[in-house]
Design a protein around this motif. Structure first.
Motif, mmCIF file in Angstrom:
data_model
loop_
_atom_site.group_PDB
_atom_site.id
_atom_site.type_symbol
_atom_site.label_atom_id
_atom_site.label_comp_id
_atom_site.label_asym_id
_atom_site.label_seq_id
_atom_site.Cartn_x
_atom_site.Cartn_y
_atom_site.Cartn_z
ATOM 1 N N PRO A 84 4.312 -40.964 20.758
ATOM 2 C CA PRO A 84 4.657 -39.555 20.996
ATOM 3 C C PRO A 84 5.675 -39.012 19.997
ATOM 4 C CG PRO A 84 4.534 -40.724 23.076
ATOM 5 C CD PRO A 84 4.446 -41.759 21.993
ATOM 6 N N MET A 85 6.634 -39.846 19.582
ATOM 7 C CA MET A 85 7.601 -39.410 18.579
ATOM 8 C C MET A 85 6.904 -39.121 17.256
ATOM 9 S SD MET A 85 10.928 -41.441 16.994
ATOM 10 C CE MET A 85 11.754 -41.626 18.571
ATOM 11 N N GLU A 86 5.967 -39.983 16.868
ATOM 12 C CA GLU A 86 5.226 -39.795 15.622
ATOM 13 C C GLU A 86 4.359 -38.551 15.688
ATOM 14 O OE1 GLU A 86 1.691 -40.149 13.018
ATOM 15 O OE2 GLU A 86 1.729 -40.271 15.202
ATOM 16 N N ILE A 87 3.759 -38.284 16.845
ATOM 17 C CA ILE A 87 2.932 -37.087 17.020
ATOM 18 C C ILE A 87 3.779 -35.833 16.839
ATOM 19 C CG2 ILE A 87 1.668 -35.722 18.741
ATOM 20 C CD1 ILE A 87 0.626 -38.403 19.862
ATOM 21 N N LYS A 88 4.943 -35.833 17.436
ATOM 22 C CA LYS A 88 5.825 -34.664 17.364
ATOM 23 C C LYS A 88 6.387 -34.453 15.968
ATOM 24 C CE LYS A 88 9.864 -32.597 19.626
ATOM 25 N NZ LYS A 88 10.906 -32.793 20.674
ATOM 26 N N ALA A 89 6.731 -35.545 15.300
ATOM 27 C CA ALA A 89 7.409 -35.429 14.012
ATOM 28 C C ALA A 89 6.460 -35.324 12.824
ATOM 29 C CB ALA A 89 8.334 -36.632 13.799
ATOM 30 N N LYS A 90 5.241 -35.861 12.966
ATOM 31 C CA LYS A 90 4.402 -35.995 11.777
ATOM 32 C C LYS A 90 2.958 -35.571 11.983
ATOM 33 C CE LYS A 90 3.036 -39.473 8.333
ATOM 34 N NZ LYS A 90 3.121 -40.914 7.953
ATOM 35 N N SER A 91 2.227 -36.288 12.809
ATOM 36 C CA SER A 91 0.763 -36.143 12.804
ATOM 37 C C SER A 91 0.243 -34.966 13.615
ATOM 38 C CB SER A 91 0.111 -37.431 13.316
ATOM 39 O OG SER A 91 0.360 -37.605 14.711
ATOM 40 N N ASN A 92 1.006 -34.525 14.634
ATOM 41 C CA ASN A 92 0.588 -33.425 15.512
ATOM 42 C C ASN A 92 -0.710 -33.734 16.262
ATOM 43 O OD1 ASN A 92 1.241 -30.882 16.593
ATOM 44 N ND2 ASN A 92 -0.193 -29.849 15.243
ATOM 45 N N ASN A 147 -7.767 -26.157 19.714
ATOM 46 C CA ASN A 147 -6.753 -25.231 20.243
ATOM 47 C C ASN A 147 -5.428 -25.372 19.506
ATOM 48 O OD1 ASN A 147 -8.473 -24.101 22.135
ATOM 49 N ND2 ASN A 147 -7.938 -25.579 23.724
ATOM 50 N N VAL A 148 -5.052 -26.610 19.190
ATOM 51 C CA VAL A 148 -3.802 -26.838 18.457
ATOM 52 C C VAL A 148 -3.882 -26.210 17.069
ATOM 53 C CG1 VAL A 148 -2.366 -28.612 17.364
ATOM 54 C CG2 VAL A 148 -3.114 -28.895 19.721
ATOM 55 N N ASP A 149 -5.014 -26.383 16.397
ATOM 56 C CA ASP A 149 -5.195 -25.782 15.065
ATOM 57 C C ASP A 149 -5.136 -24.258 15.141
ATOM 58 O OD1 ASP A 149 -5.361 -28.162 13.791
ATOM 59 O OD2 ASP A 149 -7.477 -28.031 13.268
ATOM 60 N N LYS A 150 -5.768 -23.697 16.175
ATOM 61 C CA LYS A 150 -5.735 -22.239 16.331
ATOM 62 C C LYS A 150 -4.313 -21.737 16.542
ATOM 63 C CE LYS A 150 -10.390 -21.398 18.190
ATOM 64 N NZ LYS A 150 -11.156 -20.971 19.400
ATOM 65 N N GLN A 151 -3.551 -22.436 17.370
ATOM 66 C CA GLN A 151 -2.167 -22.037 17.626
ATOM 67 C C GLN A 151 -1.333 -22.123 16.357
ATOM 68 O OE1 GLN A 151 -0.933 -24.609 20.814
ATOM 69 N NE2 GLN A 151 -2.331 -23.684 22.293
ATOM 70 N N ARG A 152 -1.536 -23.205 15.592
ATOM 71 C CA ARG A 152 -0.777 -23.379 14.351
ATOM 72 C C ARG A 152 -1.117 -22.288 13.346
ATOM 73 N NH1 ARG A 152 -2.469 -25.714 9.835
ATOM 74 N NH2 ARG A 152 -4.235 -26.701 10.916
ATOM 75 N N LEU A 168 0.806 -14.777 11.976
ATOM 76 C CA LEU A 168 1.757 -13.812 12.522
ATOM 77 C C LEU A 168 3.077 -13.857 11.768
ATOM 78 C CD1 LEU A 168 1.063 -14.195 16.347
ATOM 79 C CD2 LEU A 168 0.453 -12.271 14.880
ATOM 80 N N GLY A 169 3.455 -15.062 11.339
ATOM 81 C CA GLY A 169 4.683 -15.177 10.543
ATOM 82 C C GLY A 169 4.561 -14.433 9.225
ATOM 83 N N GLY A 170 3.385 -14.564 8.585
ATOM 84 C CA GLY A 170 3.154 -13.841 7.332
ATOM 85 C C GLY A 170 3.154 -12.339 7.528
#
Length: 389
Positions: free
Chosen positions: A203-211, A311-316, A322-324
């Motif tokens: 879970p730490m690796e998912i959060k910090a790196k791989s998503n 869904n994760v890709d869409k959110q990202r 929106l940031g742009g």
């Protein structure tokens, strides 16, 4: 009514650990192929020439048959490692050599992504690879594993996960390294050769790196509490070791993958309570006994992985878009149009920003379509079980 995974998971009082998942996380295949003719090579050369001319990956689509999803991919403007054509997609990468008949070097090298293996299962994925080659006009002579990463994900108590474990590792490898993230133990890496291993907080690796948040679908949970850790034990076995162990082709690997795991988790690496003792007196720590016997060889397809990943890709991508647009608005709006305490109407201002951005952009409909096709080839996933949606 639908069944939802538990929000959190924890061990029972009498459990030292619990296996949440096991399987193949990464797979590289070497294929010997006899090409019927050079038609495919000519088509790939044309796509590669376009990619070179435009200095952009060239999108393409391979129609397989009426019952299987087409494969969307891009052709790179360059080859790699002696292979003439490099084809990539979200599901896999394919390196194709410019020779019609098999010789010493494999005709095709295929790198299969982690998400694909967990979504569709290894067997269905390898069958898909063979079907893709056949649809390109090749006759597959053999399929050999060039590298395989096998893993077991185990839930353990927090108190048994600490840097002192390095003193308890018994391994044939010479190199052992401990890794930290923000002073918190993230894992260990063991070995650098034809077999190597990693033990790490997934879970730490998912959060910090791989998503790769879709792994929670595999585990059947939504989150993990602070008193537990999910530790991935992962062995990477390269071609030299696979040959030495008699796993010379894909069929042999599928039949002997559990013994392969046992060799890695019993003979090549283990964690004992006191590594200073003679090997006949060493005893495994309780949670390693669970890991040792944790590879079940039941990895099948999990359709929810694909949905979660999309869904994760869409959110990202939505956040990036929106940031742009927010940055564009910050330049476009006059300073007297927005004061502290004011609240913008998001929808109307976003629409305004899009309209203004279109006016400022050189992008016409044709170029926009080309960009979408390139992105589609990179982001597209096949339907569940590789069937059309």
């Amino acid at each position: 009514m639908t069944n939802s995974p538990p929000s959190k998971v924890k061990l029972e009082q009498n459990e030292s650990a619990r296996v949440l998942a096991s399987g193949i996380d990464s797979l590289v295949l070497a294929l010997n192929v006899n090409w019927v003719n050079d038609t495919t090579f000519k088509q790939l050369s044309e796509l590669k020439a376009k990619a070179k001319l435009e200095k952009e990956d060239e999108p393409a689509e391979l129609i397989i048959d009426d019952e299987t999803s087409p494969w969307h991919f891009v052709v790179k403007p360059h080859g790699t490692g002696g292979y003439e054509w490099l084809l990539t997609s979200h599901e896999m990468g394919m390196r194709i050599g410019n020779w019609l008949e098999p010789h010493q070097r494999p005709s095709v090298m295929v790198d299969i992504r982690s998400e694909t293996l967990w979504t569709h299962g290894p067997q269905a994925t390898v069958e898909r690879v063979a079907l893709l080659i056949e649809s390109l006009g090749g006759e597959v002579q053999s399929i050999k594993p060039s590298r395989v990463d096998i893993c077991v994900d185990t839930l353990i108590p927090l108190e048994v996960w600490n840097s002192n474990l390095i003193q308890s590792l018994v391994t044939r490898a010479r190199n052992i390294n401990t890794h930290f993230q923000s002073r918190e133990l993230s894992g260990f890496s063991i070995g650098k050769g034809k077999i190597c291993a990693r033990l790490y907080d997934k879970p730490m690796e998912i959060k910090a790196k791989s998503n790769k948040v879709w792994m929670y679908e595999i585990w059947g949970i939504e989150s993990i509490d602070d008193q537990h850790r999910i530790i991935r034990t992962e062995f990477q076995i390269r071609r030299e070791a696979l040959v030495e162990l008699g796993l010379i082709n894909w069929v042999a690997l599928t039949y002997l993958i559990v013994p392969l795991w046992l060799y890695c988790a019993q003979s090549w690496l283990k964690i004992v309570s006191d590594a200073s003792l003679h090997h006949t007196q060493q005893h495994l720590i309780p949670w390693w006994s669970v890991v040792e016997n944790g590879f079940m060889n039941t990895q099948g397809g999990e359709p929810l992985v694909r949905n979660r990943s999309v869904n994760v890709d869409k959110q990202r991508l939505a956040a990036q878009a929106l940031g742009g647009l927010a940055s564009y608005l910050s330049i476009d709006l006059n300073t007297n149009e927005l004061k502290h305490g004011d609240t913008l109407d998001r929808r109307s201002h976003i629409i305004h920003a899009v309209e203004e951005a279109l006016k400022s952009s050189y992008l016409d409909d044709d170029e926009f379509t080309k960009r979408v096709l390139r992105k589609q080839a990179k982001h597209n996933r096949s339907g569940n079980d590789f069937k059309p949606e």
